[in-house]
Design a protein around this motif. Structure first.
Motif, PDB file in Angstrom:
ATOM      1  N   LEU A 212       0.849  -1.189   0.000  1.00 46.75           N
ATOM      2  CA  LEU A 212       0.000   0.000   0.000  1.00 46.75           C
ATOM      3  C   LEU A 212       0.884   1.237   0.000  1.00 46.75           C
ATOM      4  N   GLN A 216      -2.384   5.601  -1.142  1.00 48.52           N
ATOM      5  CA  GLN A 216      -3.476   4.657  -0.885  1.00 48.52           C
ATOM      6  C   GLN A 216      -3.911   4.699   0.576  1.00 48.52           C
ATOM      7  N   THR A 219      -6.128   7.634   1.067  1.00 45.90           N
ATOM      8  CA  THR A 219      -7.460   7.381   0.512  1.00 45.90           C
ATOM      9  C   THR A 219      -8.291   6.508   1.443  1.00 45.90           C
ATOM     10  N   LEU A 220      -7.637   5.514   2.044  1.00 46.86           N
ATOM     11  CA  LEU A 220      -8.330   4.618   2.968  1.00 46.86           C
ATOM     12  C   LEU A 220      -8.692   5.320   4.275  1.00 46.86           C
TER      13      LEU A 220
END
Length: 221
Positions: A212, A216, A219-220
């Motif tokens: 990741l 990312q 975004t999570l």
């Protein structure tokens, strides 16, 4: 690791002894190598001669201990007072051999085996990334292949660097090869910055790691 009813070892109370006073240990816990009635032991690995650019992590344990004087025992998010739940000590620094990675591995493994063999939870203060391999060897010898959560800018899955197989950028490839971790149960998260090429990420995925990037993770959330 066991949780004691009444912890035998406790840090100094900052309401009694101010934080700027006393000998610098982690969280101002007592320094001892006697593992009787110990749940968790913090130890330093002051080694950084497997780095390729900037040295200095050898001074990491000292700096972390100094900064940790500001730690307070109660975690409001978890509702836990750590020093009421666990008997915690500072085990000191383990022996290292500047300039000799593999000899240092042996020294770290010998020192850590004493903690793991007694069921004491180990917390290491590094030290460059290379020393993680020695720790994984000891932990895997007791628990079997481990699931790894790695928060890092780089995956450290090169095969070699400057002709050396044991280096800060090769740690986790060696760990997979030695059967110390289960990559399909592991994640490398927070990878970011410039790379030598796409293969720097591809090599980690080829080994089975979930990868990741820092973007990312954002975004999570």
């Amino acid at each position: 690791m066991r949780m004691t009813d009444s912890p035998h070892h406790r840090p100094l109370d900052a309401r009694v002894m101010p934080r700027f006073a006393g000998i610098r240990t982690f969280m101002r816990a007592p320094h001892t190598t006697d593992l009787s009635d110990v749940d968790a032991a913090v130890y330093g690995i002051p080694f950084d001669t497997a780095t390729s650019y900037r040295t200095g992590p050898r001074f990491g344990p000292e700096a972390i201990r100094s900064a940790s004087a500001l730690l307070r025992p109660y975690n409001p998010a978890l509702g836990v007072n750590v020093v009421e739940a666990l008997s915690i000590v500072d085990y000191g620094d383990v022996p290292v051999s500047p300039g000799d990675v593999e000899r240092t591995y042996g020294q770290v493994e010998e020192a850590l085996a004493a903690l793991v063999g007694r069921g004491v939870f180990p917390l290491a203060l590094g030290g460059d990334h290379s020393v993680t391999l020695a720790e994984l060897r000891v932990l895997a010898s007791r628990h079997g292949p481990l699931a790894l959560v790695q928060l890092d800018a780089h995956g450290d899955t090169w095969d070699e660097y400057f002709g050396q197989r044991f280096f800060h950028g090769t740690t986790f490839k060696r760990a997979v090869e030695e059967g110390l971790i289960e990559p399909r149960a592991s994640v490398q998260a927070g990878l970011r910055g410039s790379l030598y090429g796409a293969e720097d990420l591809d090599s980690a995925r080829a080994l089975g790691f979930a990868v990741l990037s820092c973007d990312q993770l954002r975004t999570l959330g």
